[in-house]
Design an enzyme around this catalytic site. Structure first.
Site, PDB file in Angstrom:
ATOM      1  CD  GLU A 166      -2.496  -1.995   0.601  1.00  0.00           C
ATOM      2  OE1 GLU A 166      -1.495  -2.715   0.792  1.00  0.00           O
ATOM      3  OE2 GLU A 166      -3.581  -2.450   0.213  1.00  0.00           O
ATOM      4  CE1 TYR A 168       0.371   3.792   5.247  1.00  0.00           C
ATOM      5  CE2 TYR A 168      -0.330   1.591   4.636  1.00  0.00           C
ATOM      6  CZ  TYR A 168      -0.636   2.877   5.040  1.00  0.00           C
ATOM      7  OH  TYR A 168      -1.944   3.241   5.240  1.00  0.00           O
ATOM      8  NE  ARG A 216      -2.393  -6.762   2.760  1.00  0.00           N
ATOM      9  CZ  ARG A 216      -3.241  -5.811   3.143  1.00  0.00           C
ATOM     10  NH1 ARG A 216      -3.192  -5.343   4.378  1.00  0.00           N
ATOM     11  NH2 ARG A 216      -4.128  -5.341   2.308  1.00  0.00           N
ATOM     12  CG  HIS A 254      -2.929   4.133   0.858  1.00  0.00           C
ATOM     13  ND1 HIS A 254      -3.994   3.281   0.746  1.00  0.00           N
ATOM     14  CD2 HIS A 254      -2.370   3.863   2.059  1.00  0.00           C
ATOM     15  CE1 HIS A 254      -4.081   2.522   1.822  1.00  0.00           C
ATOM     16  NE2 HIS A 254      -3.106   2.848   2.634  1.00  0.00           N
TER      17      HIS A 254
END
Ligand code: FAD
Ligand code: NAP
Ligand code: SF4
Length: 673
Positions: A166, A168, A216, A254
């Site tokens: 995502e 990060y 993840r 994102h």
């Protein structure tokens, strides 16, 4: 017979046994915005453990101050944090569940001045510029992940999930998009993968072999300068070798401009990227995103695409998803419709998450506090739209004797209109769910005829009017012209729009109508290949970030949306989904005019002023989407008959009404009986 043999099959990793294959994925809940947030979190997760989630993964906790989402954000970095985690863990364990802590370093997405990243490149979705991490910072961060994991184990967690997708921090190190370093931590693929590999090695070494460590992984980045499929596979193998127990699938950064979980994303659209991981590693792989029913999860598992599925929002919609799947009651599942309205949109506006179809979610303690009904009441609910359905079925669940009156032959109210918009066919699940609840909870449904006030007055202990809304009629000269039609006629197919269309009103329904008239059929829009082609996703992930050229839309109509208010259109669209609709309509060349005054409709077309400028729009069809007014005829008659009813949903207030408010109001009223 077990309808879901793969989904309900246990998974034994030796040191931990999962009773089935459905994980509750990590979600930021925002419960910290509410009072008693630790108690709330414990109650929330415990309910999902009771509902037989194989494993619950918490929202992200930072391993250090740099990695916080924002000041005061969730963190597990010191022993003093442990006691509050113990309260949550023991509540889950008391229900027989398992829970893993997600460790998330926000990197350049952090909303505080101390944000860091591999480089000083700022994210397009965060105005703050990160500080470039030094080699010492990186070493300290690796150690902080290990400390956090050790604390998680000490607190009693059943495992951790290292968040590396995502967009990060870890993702930022792996991708050239954000990593411009020329030291050991940047440049070659090996160097860019060094951070995740070193974190995984250190964490594994700190907690030993008998502890669950999920990684993840970003299975597809969906941004320029992201990884290629081969690089992602290399990463998967490297973290497997470094000690990961399971790979969980993340999708898109994102800041990606391709929707990944919105309603417009077809179900199971991203499982092709999970399959690539599954084929590359020996450890179990989890598929995620837009998997929302047990049948779909079963298909994903049975096809060998993944070993487990992760669902996040579906556990908000129904905390007992797996218990119902296991016990042959899957038709009683309240399915997540991917609207994002009460979960992501709440979080984005600094509110605690809940759920449109299940307003008890996140507010469990508040609903626990309602006293149990003192007596069985006779309750009449009039109107089987979302407000009336929620009220009737909840009142019946609480033991009351409920009769539900509906003028139309079937239940659902306006959801039957909404369901024709691409993506909103998900509302079928909500109608199905309420229909099943009417049966299982013994609500007497009287459909096909509107009751008279005399049928209700004096006959019931409580009378609820949920008669909804009717479309606002306009008094523009010429509005009776046959070219002027209501959104209802268009969406229900009673009228076919012409080639040149003006839409009066640009609220949620105006946008929906523009989408409906400008795009492919609902069936085509729900096709995964069509969606991926439309948005330009390279399913082979051969190019960095998997970005291909988006398909050129077929434009069969000239559409112009109109609004009286000046300024940008679509301010009321969902925070997490409005951008998807705006991009879609812009690609389809749907025009938008604001600051409009409607003058008249005649043979030439629709006459308007745009500011001071007079224009004529020579259109074939004018669709009126100018909001609604409450339908209160019955409520007024009941007041006149001396039986003032409870009035809910659109019948109560039409302005800014949505299914979320309608259902919430219905449920809360039923709890008060
Ligand atoms: P209604 O849904 O209007 O239901 C009222 C019911 O009462 C109807 O079934 C009607 O037949 C019945 N009734 C009326 N009079 C009588 C009578 N005298 N006797 C018996 N029965 C009677 N909301 C969202 O949250 N998200 C969305 O994405 C969304 N998209 C939408 C898209 C479209 C195209 C439309 C039209 C609406 C959309 N909405 C959406 C709005 C949502 O559908 C409404 O807010 C919601 O349905 C209102 O619920 P309600 O129960 O108050 O009224
Ligand atoms: P709405 O959001 O209130 O929009 C009504 C539109 O009509 C506005 O653009 C308004 O703009 C215009 N309008 C109002 N009075 C008018 C008049 N007298 N003459 C001309 N134009 C007029 O209502 P809606 O679009 O009908 O939607 C109804 C509800 O359904 C909404 O509250 C919404 O929340 C819900 N909904 C939600 C979604 C979703 O995806 N979440 C989708 C669809 C609907 P101007 O006054 O500026 O012209
Ligand atoms: Fe799903 Fe909508 Fe509920 Fe969010 S609010 S969990 S998207 S149904």
């Amino acid at each position: 017979m077990n309808a879901f043999p793969h989904l309900t099959a246990p998974l034994d990793l030796g040191y931990i046994k999962l009773p089935n294959r459905a994980i509750m994925g990590s979600m930021h809940t925002g419960f910290e915005y509410l009072d008693r947030h630790v108690e709330r979190t414990a109650r929330f997760y415990a309910e999902r453990a009771r509902g037989e989630a194989a494993l619950i993964v918490t929202g992200g906790y930072s391993p250090n101050a740099d990695g916080l989402f924002g000041p005061g954000g969730p963190e597990l970095s010191r022993a003093e944090h442990v006691p509050e985690h113990r309260r949550i863990i023991s509540a889950v364990h008391a229900e027989g569940g398992r829970i893993a802590l997600q460790i998330l370093h926000a990197g350049r997405y952090a909303k505080h001045k101390g944000l860091v990243g591999p480089s000083t490149l700022a994210s397009p979705i965060n105005p703050l510029q990160p500080r470039r991490m030094t080699a010492e910072d990186i070493e300290r961060t690796i150690e902080d992940f290990a400390i956090s994991t050790a604390l998680a184990r000490e607190a009693g967690y059943d495992g951790v999930e290292i968040m590396a997708s995502e967009g990060y921090l870890i993702n930022e190190f792996t991708a050239k998009r954000t990593n411009d370093r020329d030291d050991d931590w940047g440049g070659s693929l090996e160097n860019r993968l060094r951070l995740p590999v070193e974190i995984m090695k250190r964490v594994r070494q700190r907690v030993g072999d008998d502890f669950l460590i999920i990684y993840r992984i970003s299975s597809i980045d969906l941004v320029e300068g992201g990884l290629t499929g081969d690089e992602i596979v290399a990463q998967a193998k490297a973290v497997e070798a470094a000690g990961a127990s399971i790979l969980n699938q993340g999708i898109g950064w994102h800041e990606a401009r391709i929707p990944t979980i919105a309603q417009k994303v077809p179900r199971a659209a991203w499982t092709f990227a999970a399959r690539r991981l599954k084929d590359a590693v020996k450890i179990p792989v989890v598929a995620s995103n837009r998997i929302n029913t047990p049948a779909l999860a079963e298909d994903v598992l049975a096809s060998g695409t993944a070993d487990l599925v992760s669902m996040a929002r579906p556990w908000l919609a129904d905390p007992h998803f797996m218990r119902k799947s296991r016990t042959g009651k899957s038709d009683e599942i309240n399915v997540c419709i991917a609207c994002n309205q009460a979960c992501l949109d709440y979080i984005f506006s600094s509110r605690a998450a809940s759920c449109l179809v299940n307003p008890v979610t996140g507010r469990e303690l508040d609903f626990d506090a309602f006293p149990k009904p003192q007596k069985k009441k006779r309750v009449a609910v009039v109107g089987a739209g979302p407000a009336g359905l929620a009220c009737a079925t909840t009142a019946a669940e609480r033991g009351h004797d409920v009769t539900l009156y509906e003028a139309a032959p079937s239940i659902g109210g306006q959801l039957n209109i909404a369901r024709n918009i691409p993506g909103k066919e998900e509302f079928d699940e909500t109608i199905r769910y309420f229909g099943r609840m009417i049966e299982t909870r013994g609500v007497a449904l009287k459909a096909g005829k509107a009751p008279e006030a005399s049928d209700l007055a004096g006959q019931y202990d409580e009378v609820v009017v949920a008669t909804g809304v009717r479309p606002r009629t306009l008094d523009i000269p010429g509005i009776e012209d046959p070219r002027c039609v209501s959104y209802i006629d268009i969406l229900l197919g009673a009228v076919q729009a012409g080639r040149r269309v003006a839409i009066i009103g640009a609220g949620g329904i105006g946008f929906d109508v523009a989408e409906f008239l400008s795009g492919p059929s609902q069936k085509e829009a729900a096709n995964v290949a069509h969606f991926l082609h439309e948005w330009g996703v390279d399913t082979g992930i051969a190019v960095p970030g998997a970005l291909a050229t988006p398909a050129e839309p077929e434009i069969n109509r000239q559409i112009v949306m109109l609004q009286r208010k000046p300024g940008r259109m679509g301010r009321t669209l969902g925070l997490s989904t409005g951008w998807v609709l705006r991009i879609t309509l812009a690609k389809r060349k749907v025009a938008q005019l604001t600051g409009v005054t409607y003058q008249k409709i005649d043979a030439e077309g629709l006459h308007i002023l745009v500011g001071e400028e007079a224009r004529v729009l020579p259109v074939d069809t004018i669709v009126v989407c100018a909001g609604q007014e409450s339908e209160r005829t019955l409520a007024d008659k009941l007041v006149a008959a001396g039986t003032p009813p409870h009035v809910i949903g659109g019948a109560d207030v039409a302005a800014e009404l949505d299914a979320m408010r309608a259902i919430d109001q219905g449920v809360r009223l039923a709890y008060s009986f």
